[in-house]
Design a protein around this motif. Sequence first.
Motif, PDB file in Angstrom:
ATOM      1  N   PRO A 124       0.728  -1.276  -0.163  1.00  0.00           N
ATOM      2  CA  PRO A 124       0.073  -0.070  -0.155  1.00  0.00           C
ATOM      3  C   PRO A 124       0.601   1.217   0.034  1.00  0.00           C
ATOM      4  CG  PRO A 124      -0.051  -0.870   1.918  1.00  0.00           C
ATOM      5  CD  PRO A 124       0.693  -2.022   1.352  1.00  0.00           C
ATOM      6  N   GLN A 125       2.097   1.344   0.331  1.00  0.00           N
ATOM      7  CA  GLN A 125       2.912   2.353   0.540  1.00  0.00           C
ATOM      8  C   GLN A 125       3.609   3.029  -0.676  1.00  0.00           C
ATOM      9  OE1 GLN A 125       3.466  -0.356   1.749  1.00  0.00           O
ATOM     10  NE2 GLN A 125       5.821  -0.667   2.212  1.00  0.00           N
ATOM     11  N   ILE A 168      -1.298   6.342  -1.452  1.00  0.00           N
ATOM     12  CA  ILE A 168      -0.014   6.459  -0.746  1.00  0.00           C
ATOM     13  C   ILE A 168       0.060   7.412   0.327  1.00  0.00           C
ATOM     14  CG2 ILE A 168       2.362   7.138  -1.573  1.00  0.00           C
ATOM     15  CD1 ILE A 168       1.451   4.676  -2.956  1.00  0.00           C
ATOM     16  N   ALA A 169      -0.829   8.155   0.205  1.00  0.00           N
ATOM     17  CA  ALA A 169      -0.704   9.417   1.326  1.00  0.00           C
ATOM     18  C   ALA A 169      -1.350   8.938   2.844  1.00  0.00           C
ATOM     19  CB  ALA A 169      -1.552  10.680   1.025  1.00  0.00           C
ATOM     20  N   LEU A 223      10.081   8.942  -2.645  1.00  0.00           N
ATOM     21  CA  LEU A 223       9.082   8.819  -1.322  1.00  0.00           C
ATOM     22  C   LEU A 223       9.693   8.110  -0.155  1.00  0.00           C
ATOM     23  CD1 LEU A 223       5.798   7.775  -3.106  1.00  0.00           C
ATOM     24  CD2 LEU A 223       6.202   9.927  -2.108  1.00  0.00           C
ATOM     25  N   ASP A 224      10.322   7.115  -0.058  1.00  0.00           N
ATOM     26  CA  ASP A 224      10.994   6.323   1.066  1.00  0.00           C
ATOM     27  C   ASP A 224      12.038   7.596   1.630  1.00  0.00           C
ATOM     28  OD1 ASP A 224       9.956   4.015   0.810  1.00  0.00           O
ATOM     29  OD2 ASP A 224      11.095   2.780  -0.091  1.00  0.00           O
ATOM     30  N   ARG A 225      12.833   8.403   0.546  1.00  0.00           N
ATOM     31  CA  ARG A 225      13.824   9.378   1.188  1.00  0.00           C
ATOM     32  C   ARG A 225      13.083  10.406   1.924  1.00  0.00           C
ATOM     33  NH1 ARG A 225      16.540   9.005  -2.951  1.00  0.00           N
ATOM     34  NH2 ARG A 225      15.559  10.507  -4.049  1.00  0.00           N
ATOM     35  N   ARG A 226      11.986  10.852   1.356  1.00  0.00           N
ATOM     36  CA  ARG A 226      11.427  12.065   1.786  1.00  0.00           C
ATOM     37  C   ARG A 226      10.618  11.659   3.175  1.00  0.00           C
ATOM     38  NH1 ARG A 226       9.833  16.368  -2.646  1.00  0.00           N
ATOM     39  NH2 ARG A 226      11.334  15.777  -4.470  1.00  0.00           N
ATOM     40  N   PHE A 245       8.020   5.092   5.337  1.00  0.00           N
ATOM     41  CA  PHE A 245       6.822   4.276   5.840  1.00  0.00           C
ATOM     42  C   PHE A 245       6.943   3.839   6.977  1.00  0.00           C
ATOM     43  CE2 PHE A 245       4.513   0.201   5.723  1.00  0.00           C
ATOM     44  CZ  PHE A 245       3.302   0.624   5.670  1.00  0.00           C
ATOM     45  N   GLN A 246       6.097   4.043   8.017  1.00  0.00           N
ATOM     46  CA  GLN A 246       6.010   3.703   9.178  1.00  0.00           C
ATOM     47  C   GLN A 246       4.880   2.475   9.388  1.00  0.00           C
ATOM     48  OE1 GLN A 246       8.359   4.787  11.625  1.00  0.00           O
ATOM     49  NE2 GLN A 246       9.035   6.339  10.063  1.00  0.00           N
TER      50      GLN A 246
END
Length: 299
Positions: free
Chosen positions: A75-76, A250-251, A291-294, A297-298
Amino acid sequence: MRMSTWIRQHLAALRALLVLTAITGIVYPLAVFAIGQIPGLHEKANGSLVEVDGKVVGSSLIGQSFTDADGKALPQYFQSRASAAGDGYDPLSTSASNLGPEDIVDSMGTDDDGKPEIKASLLTTVCSRSMEVADREGVDGARPFCTKGGVGAVLSVLGPRAADGEVDHPTKVVSVNEFCSVTKEPFLAIYKGMSVVCNDGEDFSTGRIIPIYGDAPADPAVPADAVTASGSGLDPHISPEYAAIQVDRIAQARRINPDQVREVVAAHTKGRTLGFLGEPRVNVLELNLDLDRRYPFQS
């Protein structure tokens, strides 16, 4: 021929062999490799590999899946388009499905264990993918020539044919892609005054095959690249339209604002090459890594 002449000729041939072997087998490959390491060519020559913390995570020129061990979309992450290359994005098995727009009728076959199995046509594959994407992204998956159940909306109309090939007074109408073992009520109840029945396995090949457009919009919410594979099966890009319908998911998964996701998408959206070749595109791997860098995902 004297022995000395024979020896000289063979020694000359051997020297030529050694020289040509050195040139074509050593010098030329090394020269090409050296040219490939020139700044600006280095990345492409080495396969456009993408590294994160010293570890290769993919290539910017070859697509990959972003799914879990069961094949379900993570989902991320933004999802890539489908691939018909081997088990998906296999560079050693690059290919398309070779199915065309006339492949609209499903068939009943058997699996490896000999059990009955429905072999989906290209149309049904597109329809089912549209429903899958729509369910995942929370949009309308309806598209022309698809039933609400996600199979091709195709009828076989049996009966005497007129001069133009039409069957004005059908004796039987079968929804060929809705098998009775799965669907009891066809997507269409009546066609030309005749009740539509599900496919019970009887021969309907003598009927006139008619795809039904239905009431889906001409411009579906799920774009074409979300439901079709590329010709190579290795396409690393998706359309901006496909990226756009994934933003909210994603959000939500990363617990950030959708506008933040759109900003990252915009940063990785490229226009037509030279302004007129191809279509605008988004590199999925580079987008997900950014996205992973900014916004890590938790879980």
